[in-house]
Design an enzyme around this catalytic site. Structure first.
Site, PDB file in Angstrom:
ATOM      1  N   SER A 143      44.649  -9.187  84.473  1.00  0.00           N
ATOM      2  CA  SER A 143      43.633  -8.685  83.551  1.00  0.00           C
ATOM      3  C   SER A 143      44.323  -7.996  82.386  1.00  0.00           C
ATOM      4  CB  SER A 143      42.719  -7.674  84.251  1.00  0.00           C
ATOM      5  OG  SER A 143      41.870  -7.019  83.322  1.00  0.00           O
ATOM      6  N   TYR A 157      41.209  -0.285  88.957  1.00  0.00           N
ATOM      7  CA  TYR A 157      41.315  -1.740  88.833  1.00  0.00           C
ATOM      8  C   TYR A 157      42.520  -2.105  87.966  1.00  0.00           C
ATOM      9  CZ  TYR A 157      39.873  -6.404  87.086  1.00  0.00           C
ATOM     10  OH  TYR A 157      39.823  -7.731  86.723  1.00  0.00           O
TER      11      TYR A 157
END
Length: 248
Positions: A143, A157
């Protein structure tokens, strides 16, 4: 034509489903899903109409036994695997770390990092030429958050995805001599259900202004790159993470 056999975790929704559609032209597929059997079944029919053989496996990749069953199902159906897309992931919460429940932090790291490491481990056991396999490709879905940190939204995250980037770097060096390429793909903000699942369905529109290209991404911006990494044009690419984030 020899069709590669690729396992895609979380392969029936969002980015995973788009990747499966792109791979269907040249690969047979083993897709894991956690709970939505109807969506999985519908996607399998679509993929088979595109010429792919497709095995669906209901599996929670945070459970060791489910990981074993996922890969055992691939071997039972196809006799081998040639690739893995470590795609399953979720943010589960949006907010400052101090306001994120401890159990959510643990669950996010377990899904986004630990499960990916263990899926890669099992894939290596089956693909490594040192261990009797014929080689293959692992693509880790990272990501853009891994380098931006996502302050105020989901640093838990981001931290897990930074671990994925380290996994890509280290495992590529470890496995190059064993016939396995390892590459990462790091999406930016993409329009999928991940935002609604975390309680902020409007997030892609809210953050689009931060993106130099002026929009949130679509699953179609990610999937073709992942599919290309399994092809001959990417044969000398390993140990790097490709950022697909509109310049962010």
């Amino acid at each position: 034509m020899n069709r590669a056999v690729v396992v895609v975790t979380g392969g029936t929704r969002g980015i995973g489903a788009a990747i499966a559609r792109e791979l269907a032209a040249t690969c047979d597929l083993v897709l894991s899903y956690r709970s939505n059997a109807d969506a999985a079944t519908a996607l399998r029919a679509e993929l088979e109409s595109l010429g792919a053989s497709c095995e669906l496996v209901q599996a929670d990749v945070t459970v060791d036994g489910d990981i074993e069953r996922l890969f055992d199902s691939a071997i039972a159906r196809f006799g081998r695997i040639d690739g893995l897309v470590n795609n399953a992931g979720a943010t589960m919460h949006i907010g400052p770390l101090a306001e994120t429940p401890a159990d959510v932090v643990r669950a996010v790291i377990e899904l986004n990092l630990t499960a990916a490491v263990l899926c890669a481990r099992r894939a290596v056991q089956l693909m490594s030429t040192r261990l009797g396999g014929t080689g293959g490709v692992i693509v880790n879905i990272s990501s853009g958050a891994a380098t931006l940190g996502s302050p105020g939204e989901y640093v838990h995250y981001a931290a897990a995805k930074a671990g994925i980037d380290a996994l890509t770097t280290g495992l590529a060096k470890e496995l190059g001599p064993e016939g396995i390429r390892v590459v990462g793909v790091a999406p930016g903000t993409i329009r999928t259900e991940i935002h609604a699942d975390a309680g902020d369905a409007g997030r892609p529109d809210r953050v689009a202004a931060r993106v130099p290209l002026g929009r949130a991404g679509e699953v179609g911006d990610i999937a073709p790159i992942v599919a290309w990494l399994f092809g001959p044009g990417a044969a000398f690419i390993s140990g790097t993470t490709i950022r697909v984030a509109g310049g962010a």
